[in-house]
Design an enzyme around this catalytic site. Sequence first.
Site, short mmCIF file in Angstrom:
data_model
loop_
_atom_site.label_atom_id
_atom_site.label_comp_id
_atom_site.label_asym_id
_atom_site.label_seq_id
_atom_site.Cartn_x
_atom_site.Cartn_y
_atom_site.Cartn_z
N LYS A 4 1.51 -11.08 6.13
CA LYS A 4 -0.15 -11.75 6.17
C LYS A 4 -0.44 -12.50 7.53
CE LYS A 4 2.58 -15.70 4.25
NZ LYS A 4 2.78 -16.43 2.86
N ARG A 60 11.02 -10.46 -0.16
CA ARG A 60 10.24 -10.58 1.15
C ARG A 60 10.90 -9.55 2.01
NH1 ARG A 60 7.27 -14.96 1.82
NH2 ARG A 60 8.09 -16.01 0.06
N LYS A 95 -6.92 -10.53 2.18
CA LYS A 95 -5.98 -10.98 1.48
C LYS A 95 -6.92 -11.91 0.54
CE LYS A 95 -1.86 -14.23 1.38
NZ LYS A 95 -2.33 -14.92 0.11
N PHE A 101 -3.12 -4.00 -5.36
CA PHE A 101 -2.75 -3.51 -4.03
C PHE A 101 -1.45 -2.78 -4.05
CE2 PHE A 101 -2.26 -8.32 -4.35
CZ PHE A 101 -1.11 -8.28 -4.88
#
Length: 183
Positions: A173, A167, A26, A97
Amino acid sequence: GQAPELFALKVYRDDLNVTGWVMSEKLDGVRAYWDGKQLISRSGRVFTPPRSFTQGFPPFALDGEIWSRRGEFEHIVSIVNTKENKADWGELTYNIFEVPYQKGGLLKRLSVLERYLQTHNAEKLYILKQTVINHEQAVRSFFEKVIARGGEGIVLRDPDEPYYTGRTSSALKYKPFTDAECR
């Protein structure tokens, strides 16, 4: 401007089985959406990089992180927000990504950009490396490696999921502390 519709990450819990998913670092940069013509922030503001930065970018949408190196978040923000001195954009790269609106799972969508880059020179464009999770321990060891190198955390994604926005539990994450969200 119009805020782009992007996907957002949920928080990883280690009781989830993510074997067969992919993971990547990340990056602690600035999220940016390329609409085929310009780079747009998460909130819909259009960035104004020098033309040399976006040279060779594809005519289709990309989603990624404008980044330089670990621990440079404030510096990156100051560069992308500067109207005058564009020379500093030379330090930055655009790390992809997601290739929105393409068919198939994540790796197939990313391969659309891979194929494009075989015949187009886009110096500032990189595809973020996605590593397949072969066993549960792989997540922890990759996470620890990234943190040891000064990284922010990792992202885990279900590679079979078609493109979506919002979402979702197929994009997670994993960061050292959940309170990092407050800054």
